[in-house]
Design a protein around this motif. Structure first.
Motif, mmCIF file in Angstrom:
data_model
loop_
_atom_site.group_PDB
_atom_site.id
_atom_site.type_symbol
_atom_site.label_atom_id
_atom_site.label_comp_id
_atom_site.label_asym_id
_atom_site.label_seq_id
_atom_site.Cartn_x
_atom_site.Cartn_y
_atom_site.Cartn_z
ATOM 1 N N ILE A 1 26.391 -55.995 10.425
ATOM 2 C CA ILE A 1 26.424 -57.288 11.102
ATOM 3 C C ILE A 1 26.476 -56.992 12.593
ATOM 4 O O ILE A 1 27.486 -56.492 13.084
ATOM 5 C CB ILE A 1 27.653 -58.109 10.678
ATOM 6 N N TRP B 1 27.261 -61.112 17.891
ATOM 7 C CA TRP B 1 26.708 -62.463 17.900
ATOM 8 C C TRP B 1 25.449 -62.564 18.766
ATOM 9 O O TRP B 1 24.444 -63.137 18.341
ATOM 10 C CB TRP B 1 27.766 -63.458 18.392
ATOM 11 N N ARG C 1 22.535 -60.995 17.005
ATOM 12 C CA ARG C 1 22.142 -61.819 15.845
ATOM 13 C C ARG C 1 21.328 -63.020 16.277
ATOM 14 O O ARG C 1 20.279 -63.321 15.701
ATOM 15 C CB ARG C 1 23.382 -62.306 15.083
ATOM 16 N N ARG D 1 17.404 -63.836 15.406
ATOM 17 C CA ARG D 1 17.049 -65.099 14.732
ATOM 18 C C ARG D 1 16.016 -65.885 15.540
ATOM 19 O O ARG D 1 15.080 -66.451 14.982
ATOM 20 C CB ARG D 1 18.297 -65.935 14.503
ATOM 21 N N LEU E 1 17.589 -60.456 9.331
ATOM 22 C CA LEU E 1 18.766 -59.620 9.558
ATOM 23 C C LEU E 1 19.080 -58.923 8.240
ATOM 24 O O LEU E 1 19.333 -59.575 7.228
ATOM 25 C CB LEU E 1 19.946 -60.461 10.022
ATOM 26 N N ALA F 1 21.076 -53.140 14.227
ATOM 27 C CA ALA F 1 21.141 -53.861 12.962
ATOM 28 C C ALA F 1 21.494 -52.937 11.805
ATOM 29 O O ALA F 1 21.675 -53.382 10.681
ATOM 30 C CB ALA F 1 19.812 -54.555 12.695
#
Length: 143
Positions: free
Chosen positions: A36, A39, A42, A46, A52, A105
């Motif tokens: 993960i 933020w 991510r 996206r 992901l 990632a």
């Protein structure tokens, strides 16, 4: 070598414990898992419409770089190196690794057996799989 395997397991610790048991004393474990990312990473991925890896429907577990390293340590391994591939250029990657290590990632960890590792009795009392060798139950009498 475990590449993109451990996140699919219901009980990754059991596999890691078994690998610790069968690995030669000077052997190395190389393990790669999707993680993960922070933020900001991510959201950037996206917005680019890219998948992901940690969100794949077949994945049972999700790790961060820190939780994956912790899991390896709890299975009796010492971390030798931890790398997150962020940039495609190997020279640029090497130069920026101290800053980008936690941004990728996925993470690849190289670990060796901790020679002083003894499986804690408290954990053995709570969960004692039949395949656990007596190597994890060393007493002062054994050599």
């Amino acid at each position: 070598w475990c590449a993109n395997l451990i996140e699919h397991l219901v009980a990754p610790h059991l596999l890691l414990s078994r690998l610790h048991r069968v690995l030669e004393p000077d052997g190395l474990l190389v393990a790669k898992v999707p993680v993960i990312p922070p933020w900001l990473v991510r959201e950037g991925v996206r917005r680019l419409g890219r998948p992901l890896g940690y969100e794949a429907s077949a994945h049972v577990n999700a790790f961060t770089p820190a939780t994956f390293e912790f899991t390896l340590k709890r299975a009796g391994f010492q971390i030798v190196e931890s790398v997150s591939i962020v940039l495609g250029n190997p020279l640029l990657q090497a130069a920026t690794a101290p800053f980008t290590r936690r941004l990728g990632a996925s993470i690849t960890v190289v670990a060796r057996k901790d020679p002083s590792f003894v499986y804690p009795e408290k954990r053995l009392d709570a969960f004692d799989p039949s395949w656990m060798s007596t190597a994890y139950r060393k007493t002062g009498d054994e050599s």
